[in-house]
Design a protein around this motif. Sequence first.
Motif, PDB file in Angstrom:
ATOM      1  N   ILE A 164       8.030 -14.027  -6.777  1.00  0.00           N
ATOM      2  CA  ILE A 164       6.850 -13.246  -7.154  1.00  0.00           C
ATOM      3  C   ILE A 164       6.447 -13.619  -8.574  1.00  0.00           C
ATOM      4  O   ILE A 164       7.273 -13.638  -9.479  1.00  0.00           O
ATOM      5  CB  ILE A 164       7.134 -11.730  -7.083  1.00  0.00           C
ATOM      6  CG1 ILE A 164       7.509 -11.302  -5.663  1.00  0.00           C
ATOM      7  CG2 ILE A 164       5.948 -10.920  -7.589  1.00  0.00           C
ATOM      8  CD1 ILE A 164       6.398 -11.487  -4.631  1.00  0.00           C
ATOM      9  N   ASP A 165       5.153 -13.919  -8.766  1.00  0.00           N
ATOM     10  CA  ASP A 165       4.622 -14.217 -10.103  1.00  0.00           C
ATOM     11  C   ASP A 165       4.347 -12.887 -10.791  1.00  0.00           C
ATOM     12  O   ASP A 165       3.282 -12.288 -10.649  1.00  0.00           O
ATOM     13  CB  ASP A 165       3.347 -15.058  -9.990  1.00  0.00           C
ATOM     14  CG  ASP A 165       2.880 -15.597 -11.323  1.00  0.00           C
ATOM     15  OD1 ASP A 165       3.363 -15.111 -12.370  1.00  0.00           O
ATOM     16  OD2 ASP A 165       2.030 -16.506 -11.321  1.00  0.00           O
ATOM     17  N   LEU A 208      -2.331   3.590  -3.496  1.00  0.00           N
ATOM     18  CA  LEU A 208      -2.076   2.585  -4.514  1.00  0.00           C
ATOM     19  C   LEU A 208      -1.947   1.232  -3.827  1.00  0.00           C
ATOM     20  O   LEU A 208      -1.163   1.074  -2.898  1.00  0.00           O
ATOM     21  CB  LEU A 208      -0.785   2.901  -5.271  1.00  0.00           C
ATOM     22  CG  LEU A 208      -0.304   1.827  -6.239  1.00  0.00           C
ATOM     23  CD1 LEU A 208      -1.288   1.629  -7.385  1.00  0.00           C
ATOM     24  CD2 LEU A 208       1.078   2.168  -6.767  1.00  0.00           C
ATOM     25  N   ARG A 209      -2.756   0.265  -4.279  1.00  0.00           N
ATOM     26  CA  ARG A 209      -2.719  -1.088  -3.721  1.00  0.00           C
ATOM     27  C   ARG A 209      -2.154  -2.015  -4.792  1.00  0.00           C
ATOM     28  O   ARG A 209      -2.762  -2.217  -5.829  1.00  0.00           O
ATOM     29  CB  ARG A 209      -4.108  -1.554  -3.319  1.00  0.00           C
ATOM     30  CG  ARG A 209      -4.137  -2.956  -2.764  1.00  0.00           C
ATOM     31  CD  ARG A 209      -5.588  -3.431  -2.532  1.00  0.00           C
ATOM     32  NE  ARG A 209      -5.620  -4.484  -1.566  1.00  0.00           N
ATOM     33  CZ  ARG A 209      -5.732  -4.337  -0.260  1.00  0.00           C
ATOM     34  NH1 ARG A 209      -5.848  -3.131   0.258  1.00  0.00           N
ATOM     35  NH2 ARG A 209      -5.742  -5.367   0.542  1.00  0.00           N
ATOM     36  N   LEU A 210      -0.972  -2.547  -4.529  1.00  0.00           N
ATOM     37  CA  LEU A 210      -0.338  -3.510  -5.427  1.00  0.00           C
ATOM     38  C   LEU A 210      -0.421  -4.884  -4.789  1.00  0.00           C
ATOM     39  O   LEU A 210      -0.022  -5.060  -3.635  1.00  0.00           O
ATOM     40  CB  LEU A 210       1.136  -3.164  -5.643  1.00  0.00           C
ATOM     41  CG  LEU A 210       1.448  -2.092  -6.652  1.00  0.00           C
ATOM     42  CD1 LEU A 210       2.903  -1.698  -6.571  1.00  0.00           C
ATOM     43  CD2 LEU A 210       1.120  -2.572  -8.038  1.00  0.00           C
ATOM     44  N   THR A 211      -0.948  -5.836  -5.535  1.00  0.00           N
ATOM     45  CA  THR A 211      -1.002  -7.215  -5.071  1.00  0.00           C
ATOM     46  C   THR A 211       0.039  -7.996  -5.854  1.00  0.00           C
ATOM     47  O   THR A 211      -0.020  -8.060  -7.081  1.00  0.00           O
ATOM     48  CB  THR A 211      -2.400  -7.813  -5.285  1.00  0.00           C
ATOM     49  OG1 THR A 211      -3.355  -6.961  -4.628  1.00  0.00           O
ATOM     50  CG2 THR A 211      -2.506  -9.208  -4.713  1.00  0.00           C
ATOM     51  N   LEU A 212       0.993  -8.566  -5.134  1.00  0.00           N
ATOM     52  CA  LEU A 212       2.092  -9.305  -5.738  1.00  0.00           C
ATOM     53  C   LEU A 212       1.949 -10.778  -5.362  1.00  0.00           C
ATOM     54  O   LEU A 212       2.403 -11.194  -4.292  1.00  0.00           O
ATOM     55  CB  LEU A 212       3.437  -8.762  -5.237  1.00  0.00           C
ATOM     56  CG  LEU A 212       3.620  -7.246  -5.333  1.00  0.00           C
ATOM     57  CD1 LEU A 212       4.855  -6.804  -4.570  1.00  0.00           C
ATOM     58  CD2 LEU A 212       3.710  -6.815  -6.765  1.00  0.00           C
ATOM     59  N   LEU A 260       0.859  -1.182   0.000  1.00  0.00           N
ATOM     60  CA  LEU A 260       0.000   0.000   0.000  1.00  0.00           C
ATOM     61  C   LEU A 260       0.896   1.233   0.000  1.00  0.00           C
ATOM     62  O   LEU A 260       1.661   1.445   0.938  1.00  0.00           O
ATOM     63  CB  LEU A 260      -0.916   0.022   1.222  1.00  0.00           C
ATOM     64  CG  LEU A 260      -1.863  -1.168   1.395  1.00  0.00           C
ATOM     65  CD1 LEU A 260      -2.616  -1.066   2.716  1.00  0.00           C
ATOM     66  CD2 LEU A 260      -2.833  -1.254   0.239  1.00  0.00           C
ATOM     67  N   ALA A 261       0.826   2.031  -1.061  1.00  0.00           N
ATOM     68  CA  ALA A 261       1.654   3.233  -1.187  1.00  0.00           C
ATOM     69  C   ALA A 261       0.774   4.479  -1.135  1.00  0.00           C
ATOM     70  O   ALA A 261      -0.231   4.553  -1.832  1.00  0.00           O
ATOM     71  CB  ALA A 261       2.434   3.192  -2.502  1.00  0.00           C
ATOM     72  N   ALA A 266      -2.816  -3.888  -9.770  1.00  0.00           N
ATOM     73  CA  ALA A 266      -2.704  -2.557  -9.169  1.00  0.00           C
ATOM     74  C   ALA A 266      -4.048  -1.850  -9.183  1.00  0.00           C
ATOM     75  O   ALA A 266      -4.769  -1.908 -10.172  1.00  0.00           O
ATOM     76  CB  ALA A 266      -1.678  -1.731  -9.930  1.00  0.00           C
ATOM     77  N   GLN A 267      -4.374  -1.183  -8.061  1.00  0.00           N
ATOM     78  CA  GLN A 267      -5.594  -0.393  -7.954  1.00  0.00           C
ATOM     79  C   GLN A 267      -5.257   0.907  -7.236  1.00  0.00           C
ATOM     80  O   GLN A 267      -4.521   0.902  -6.245  1.00  0.00           O
ATOM     81  CB  GLN A 267      -6.665  -1.132  -7.160  1.00  0.00           C
ATOM     82  CG  GLN A 267      -7.125  -2.408  -7.806  1.00  0.00           C
ATOM     83  CD  GLN A 267      -8.137  -3.146  -6.928  1.00  0.00           C
ATOM     84  OE1 GLN A 267      -8.384  -2.779  -5.787  1.00  0.00           O
ATOM     85  NE2 GLN A 267      -8.711  -4.199  -7.470  1.00  0.00           N
ATOM     86  N   LEU A 268      -5.793   2.017  -7.729  1.00  0.00           N
ATOM     87  CA  LEU A 268      -5.597   3.320  -7.103  1.00  0.00           C
ATOM     88  C   LEU A 268      -6.949   3.843  -6.644  1.00  0.00           C
ATOM     89  O   LEU A 268      -7.886   3.939  -7.430  1.00  0.00           O
ATOM     90  CB  LEU A 268      -4.961   4.304  -8.094  1.00  0.00           C
ATOM     91  CG  LEU A 268      -4.711   5.716  -7.572  1.00  0.00           C
ATOM     92  CD1 LEU A 268      -3.690   5.703  -6.431  1.00  0.00           C
ATOM     93  CD2 LEU A 268      -4.231   6.617  -8.693  1.00  0.00           C
TER      94      LEU A 268
END
Length: 136
Positions: A102-103, A116-120, A46-47, A109-111
């Motif tokens: 990490i795949d 910003l929510r990055l799912t790795l 989460l950024a 990514a969702q803003l």
Amino acid sequence: MTETVPKELQAKGKMDAALPVEHTKPGIVFTPAVDIFETEKEITLLADVPGVKTEHLTIDLSDDVLTLTGEVKPLEGPDEEDILIEYEVGNYYRQFTLSELIDQNKIDAQLRDGVLRLTLPKVEKATPRKITVKAG
């Protein structure tokens, strides 16, 4: 309190540059604050990037380095003057080095509301299974 960062995701440390580094865009450059959460299946990053709109956000993945860049544009028009500013105008920049766990093809990514929510997702491990032998 010690912050632990998952081994699959490491913040890119300071690097010595042979030449002075100069930005190609004028203005202030911010490093977004980031929270990182890990489960067995994924890492969520989460950024905080207040003021950045989707069209001014770039997420680049090259050579296992994930680069976040965002631009905050002024809201006021040419004939307007700011009375109160919630966040500064400038650019956001941060990099992370990803491991082979990490795949990278499934990163999402969702803003929303300046976050910003990055799912790795992590690479799925081979699960034990029986293989059926068919008569040929």
